[in-house]
Scaffold this motif. Structure first.
Motif, PDB file in Angstrom:
ATOM      1  N   THR A 164       0.809  -1.216  -0.058  1.00  0.00           N
ATOM      2  CA  THR A 164       0.011   0.070  -0.079  1.00  0.00           C
ATOM      3  C   THR A 164       0.933   1.193   0.021  1.00  0.00           C
ATOM      4  N   ILE A 183       0.931   4.096  -2.875  1.00  0.00           N
ATOM      5  CA  ILE A 183       0.573   5.557  -2.475  1.00  0.00           C
ATOM      6  C   ILE A 183       1.817   6.453  -3.314  1.00  0.00           C
ATOM      7  N   THR A 211      -6.109   6.067  -8.017  1.00  0.00           N
ATOM      8  CA  THR A 211      -6.303   6.610  -6.638  1.00  0.00           C
ATOM      9  C   THR A 211      -7.672   6.261  -6.132  1.00  0.00           C
ATOM     10  N   VAL A 212      -8.507   5.969  -6.913  1.00  0.00           N
ATOM     11  CA  VAL A 212      -9.977   5.409  -6.514  1.00  0.00           C
ATOM     12  C   VAL A 212      -9.758   3.882  -5.950  1.00  0.00           C
ATOM     13  N   THR A 219      -7.584   4.151  -2.605  1.00  0.00           N
ATOM     14  CA  THR A 219      -8.596   4.651  -1.522  1.00  0.00           C
ATOM     15  C   THR A 219      -9.354   3.565  -1.231  1.00  0.00           C
ATOM     16  N   LEU A 256      -7.562   1.205   1.028  1.00  0.00           N
ATOM     17  CA  LEU A 256      -7.552   1.563   2.570  1.00  0.00           C
ATOM     18  C   LEU A 256      -8.640   1.569   3.437  1.00  0.00           C
ATOM     19  N   ALA A 257      -9.710   1.772   2.664  1.00  0.00           N
ATOM     20  CA  ALA A 257     -11.066   1.756   3.222  1.00  0.00           C
ATOM     21  C   ALA A 257     -11.597   0.396   3.463  1.00  0.00           C
TER      22      ALA A 257
END
Length: 77
Positions: free
Chosen positions: A10, A14, A52-53, A56, A59-60
């Protein structure tokens, strides 16, 4: 084995996204000043948006999406 490296992967994702956005922004700024250079492609922009989506969402996923979705999937069976 890969699941154990989730944190490092991750961070690498990033860092790659930040580098991609920085290069995209830098090229865009340079082309505003110099009309002879090629603008960044729209495909590259939308690929950065999609990546990016996805990062994200990754991560969520565990702290937010999974606890919400698992009970609903268990009821749906």
């Amino acid at each position: 084995m890969i699941a154990g490296m989730r944190g490092w992967l991750t961070l690498v994702a990033i860092a790659a996204l930040l580098a991609g956005w920085a290069l995209h922004w830098r090229r865009r700024q340079r082309c505003r000043r110099d009309a002879s250079c090629r603008r960044p492609s729209r495909v590259a922009f939308w690929l950065l948006v999609a990546a990016t989506v996805l990062v994200t969402l990754s991560l969520a996923w565990q702290p937010i999406i999974e606890p919400w979705a698992l009970p609903r999937l268990a009821v749906a069976r």
